[in-house]
Scaffold this motif. Sequence first.
Motif, PDB file in Angstrom:
ATOM      1  N   GLU A  72       0.987  -1.477  -0.463  1.00  0.00           N
ATOM      2  CA  GLU A  72      -0.397   0.203   0.138  1.00  0.00           C
ATOM      3  C   GLU A  72       0.087   1.387  -0.199  1.00  0.00           C
ATOM      4  O   GLU A  72       0.853   1.662  -0.843  1.00  0.00           O
TER       5      GLU A  72
ATOM      6  N   ALA B 246       2.559   1.617  -3.332  1.00  0.00           N
ATOM      7  CA  ALA B 246       1.499   1.754  -4.147  1.00  0.00           C
ATOM      8  C   ALA B 246       1.512   3.705  -4.443  1.00  0.00           C
ATOM      9  O   ALA B 246       1.014   4.900  -5.071  1.00  0.00           O
ATOM     10  N   ALA B 247       1.198   3.726  -3.286  1.00  0.00           N
ATOM     11  CA  ALA B 247       0.484   5.483  -2.484  1.00  0.00           C
ATOM     12  C   ALA B 247       1.917   6.188  -3.610  1.00  0.00           C
ATOM     13  O   ALA B 247       2.050   7.542  -3.747  1.00  0.00           O
TER      14      ALA B 247
ATOM     15  N   ASN C  31       3.951   5.535  -5.696  1.00  0.00           N
ATOM     16  CA  ASN C  31       4.211   5.081  -7.260  1.00  0.00           C
ATOM     17  C   ASN C  31       3.057   6.535  -7.803  1.00  0.00           C
ATOM     18  O   ASN C  31       3.139   6.835  -9.176  1.00  0.00           O
ATOM     19  N   ARG C  32       1.245   7.054  -6.581  1.00  0.00           N
ATOM     20  CA  ARG C  32       0.914   7.529  -7.575  1.00  0.00           C
ATOM     21  C   ARG C  32       1.564   9.318  -7.794  1.00  0.00           C
ATOM     22  O   ARG C  32       0.962  10.428  -7.865  1.00  0.00           O
ATOM     23  N   LEU C  33       2.585   9.772  -7.091  1.00  0.00           N
ATOM     24  CA  LEU C  33       2.688  11.260  -7.046  1.00  0.00           C
ATOM     25  C   LEU C  33       3.821  11.329  -8.390  1.00  0.00           C
ATOM     26  O   LEU C  33       4.155  10.464  -9.077  1.00  0.00           O
ATOM     27  N   GLU C  34       3.391  12.493  -8.652  1.00  0.00           N
ATOM     28  CA  GLU C  34       3.892  12.437  -9.826  1.00  0.00           C
ATOM     29  C   GLU C  34       5.561  12.345 -10.385  1.00  0.00           C
ATOM     30  O   GLU C  34       5.933  12.451 -11.483  1.00  0.00           O
TER      31      GLU C  34
ATOM     32  N   ALA D 154       6.559   9.289 -11.088  1.00  0.00           N
ATOM     33  CA  ALA D 154       5.173   8.313 -12.193  1.00  0.00           C
ATOM     34  C   ALA D 154       6.075   9.464 -14.061  1.00  0.00           C
ATOM     35  O   ALA D 154       6.093   8.732 -15.004  1.00  0.00           O
TER      36      ALA D 154
ATOM     37  N   PRO E  34       7.957   2.277 -11.871  1.00  0.00           N
ATOM     38  CA  PRO E  34       7.266   2.333 -10.987  1.00  0.00           C
ATOM     39  C   PRO E  34       7.946   1.978  -9.705  1.00  0.00           C
ATOM     40  O   PRO E  34       9.356   1.076  -9.928  1.00  0.00           O
TER      41      PRO E  34
ATOM     42  N   ALA F  67      -3.692  13.686  -1.649  1.00  0.00           N
ATOM     43  CA  ALA F  67      -4.506  11.994  -2.200  1.00  0.00           C
ATOM     44  C   ALA F  67      -3.804  10.869  -2.422  1.00  0.00           C
ATOM     45  O   ALA F  67      -4.228   9.631  -2.578  1.00  0.00           O
ATOM     46  N   THR F  68      -1.903  10.735  -2.286  1.00  0.00           N
ATOM     47  CA  THR F  68      -1.660   9.484  -1.660  1.00  0.00           C
ATOM     48  C   THR F  68      -2.812   8.649  -0.642  1.00  0.00           C
ATOM     49  O   THR F  68      -2.794   7.647  -0.028  1.00  0.00           O
TER      50      THR F  68
END
Length: 488
Positions: free
Chosen positions: A49, A52-53, A55-58, A61, A85, A281-282
């Motif tokens: 988790e 994954a959080a 990897n959601r950051l700009e 990515a 990632p 947002a993460t």
Amino acid sequence: MAPAPRLGSNELAAEMAELYGLALLRDMRFCDIEAEAGSPGPAGVSPAEVIAALNRLEHFAAEPGDLDGQAHRRLAVRLGMGGGPLSGASAFRGAACGARPGPYLSQFLLQGSAGQARSGRIAYGAQSIDQRCTGFPPGLDYMGDWHSWLDVQNGADPAGLQVLRADPLFPETPRDLAAHVRADRPFQAGLNAALILLSYGLPADPGLGAVAGCGAPGLLAALADVSCLALEAMQRQKSGHHRRARPEKIGGVLTLAANGRGGRLGAEEGAAEQMAAALGATGLPAAVAAMNARSLAQVANPLAGRGNPGWLAASWLLPQAFIEGSPMTPSYGSGHAAAAGACVTVIKACLSMFRAGGGWQDRTMAGIGMGGVFRAAAGGTLLEAVPDAPELTVTGELDKLAANVAMGGMMAGVSYHSDCFDGLRFGERVAVGMLRARLAARGGPASLRFRSFDGDLVRLVADRAETLAEINGSQDAFAGWWTRDQPG
């Protein structure tokens, strides 16, 4: 050193997210983090988790080529040549190229001398050094509420109240590594590694020949010398140039922004709110806020019950492994990273890292007699063999040792990734400067060679009073290598 990531930048947001994630995983075994174990840890969040959080950051990515300057280099080393990632195998490792293969912790933080590797005991003359460390009990974090955090910002020093566990254990979690760097000495890890390698009979770099002062005594003395030089030079960078706020301070800034108090930040309000939105947002700050709320009720915590003001609905303060929080120096770069980088560079240069007659072929750990690959068994009382371990090199495990020591500050919540990344390379150059001066002072033909933290092939050649330097076989490339991490 190049400027540190600024407030509001994608890179600093990524660094804070990484520190929030490490705080949540502080009591999970490194092997479970590497495997992205799906089961939640003590903080209620799993490694999968957290990754994954992130990897959601700009920033994570982005393609490394989309970034400028030092941000590009830091991300490229994090992700490796293949890009892609973050994963359990690459997260929290990206300070040195050689640190990626094998288990997270270097064998030089675990094994003992020849003949007693699995005991973790290092021969030190007529005495011995135990690789097991005094550490912190799990689940005990500090400065997660506003009042205790503010006390420390205002100068309170509760260091004497730090709770320690009773028995020394082999390190197996981020909290263990944090405890190691709180109590160590500047060249301690380098000294231990040198003693282990010397116990296996690893010879000096053949280019040294019979140069006086380059045997075991000279090497061990050089580690003390270079660590002092690196720390002094880094202190000038920290206090004279960069003066970067520690992560605990940025946690306070984000807490203000997340609780509608961004106006207190003046001109930085917009940058702080932008970062807070990206981090929120993460989902990581929400998990940290719940962790901080639980810490308030811990009876074992000497600072428990201090509490929060009425305006604070959720604490985004970064949980600290050290009760006193960060050292009383600016953050960038890391002094631990500089000293570790300098010491490891001296070891790599002075001892023979390459196979005899094999050009630049790295010696393997098995090739010098250190064939076992170990990690701490669950509970930390013993070492266990790592199943299906890859072949490890001496240079790689030394690089990993420097990275482990550097990133111990991240495990504690007191340093950023960029502090560690740039600190290692700064220490490396301090060591090269010292080695060049010492070779020249000896006045006879001699040479040293090693593989840098970025994989460059470095060779120093002394002839009388001059020391020439080559990078990947080119003297012309040395100037660019020397200034690679500087502004511009």
